[in-house]
Design an enzyme around this catalytic site. Structure first.
Site, PDB file in Angstrom:
ATOM      1  N   VAL A   9       0.871  -1.171   0.000  1.00  0.00           N
ATOM      2  CA  VAL A   9       0.000   0.000   0.000  1.00  0.00           C
ATOM      3  C   VAL A   9       0.908   1.220   0.000  1.00  0.00           C
ATOM      4  CG1 VAL A   9      -1.996  -1.087   1.110  1.00  0.00           C
ATOM      5  CG2 VAL A   9      -0.206  -0.066   2.520  1.00  0.00           C
ATOM      6  N   SER A  10       0.337   2.372  -0.327  1.00  0.00           N
ATOM      7  CA  SER A  10       1.159   3.565  -0.517  1.00  0.00           C
ATOM      8  C   SER A  10       1.458   4.332   0.757  1.00  0.00           C
ATOM      9  CB  SER A  10       0.491   4.506  -1.518  1.00  0.00           C
ATOM     10  OG  SER A  10       0.372   3.865  -2.761  1.00  0.00           O
ATOM     11  N   THR A  11       0.543   4.305   1.725  1.00  0.00           N
ATOM     12  CA  THR A  11       0.721   5.144   2.913  1.00  0.00           C
ATOM     13  C   THR A  11       0.603   4.339   4.192  1.00  0.00           C
ATOM     14  OG1 THR A  11      -1.627   5.708   3.035  1.00  0.00           O
ATOM     15  CG2 THR A  11      -0.225   7.164   1.717  1.00  0.00           C
ATOM     16  N   GLN A  14      -2.880   3.117   5.487  1.00  0.00           N
ATOM     17  CA  GLN A  14      -3.617   2.087   4.759  1.00  0.00           C
ATOM     18  C   GLN A  14      -3.325   0.714   5.356  1.00  0.00           C
ATOM     19  OE1 GLN A  14      -2.076   3.324   0.855  1.00  0.00           O
ATOM     20  NE2 GLN A  14      -4.202   3.570   0.211  1.00  0.00           N
TER      21      GLN A  14
END
Length: 183
Positions: A9-11, A14
């Site tokens: 996931v990017s962040t 998340q």
């Protein structure tokens, strides 16, 4: 022939649970996870670990191709590395088989759409920022350097290195403040 999972996931806010469970349900013996942007391969240690560890006959599994890469160039680089190692690529939610021409074409199309989605998101973000600036709402990031403290320490005879160390900032930042004061 081992099945390895990769979840991303990017962040930090998340959650990886859904991806992890899907990969384990698909038979992955090991799932590596990270919270990093998919727009670049830099800093993705878990992916690097998997790429170094996998052997001929192994399979790398992701839930969706956009979890692996958000640019067609990065995706193609990963696929070339996997192919050179004799490792196949599969996705739980997409019919991908990198050993066939049709599967490779489908993979490339998904990569193009992932990159397109990223570019659209960037455009919308820039449009939103421009609109907020016009309305006087967006002021940018708050300054992280206390200009007055820099000037006070300099007035007390401290040099740039000492000021930077005392305030936990870079020397270049100290110089920018002091040069701005001189003009």
């Amino acid at each position: 022939m081992t099945l390895y999972g990769y979840a991303r996931v990017s962040t930090n806010d998340q959650d990886l649970t859904i991806q992890r469970e899907a990969l384990l349900s698909a038979g992955c013996e090991l799932v590596r996870e990270e919270k990093r942007s998919g727009t670049t391969l830099e800093g993705r240690q878990e992916l690097d670990t998997l790429m170094a560890f996998m052997r001929p006959g192994d399979t790398l599994m992701v839930t969706r191709i956009d979890r692996l890469a958000r640019s067609i160039g990065d995706l193609q680089d990963i696929v070339r590395q996997l192919k050179a190692k004799g490792v196949s690529l599969r996705a739980t939610e997409q019919p991908i088989d990198t050993s066939t021409a049709a599967g490779k074409a489908f993979l490339d199309m998904l990569g193009v759409f992932a990159e397109f989605e990223t570019n659209l998101r960037k455009e919308r973000q820039l449009e939103g920022i421009a609109k907020a600036k016009e309305a006087g709402v967006y002021k940018g990031r708050k300054p992280s350097i206390d200009v007055e403290k820099v000037k006070a320490l300099h007035a007390n005879g401290q040099g740039a290195t000492a000021i930077a160390k005392a305030l936990g900032i870079g020397r270049a930042s100290v110089y920018r403040v002091l040069e701005g004061d001189a003009s």
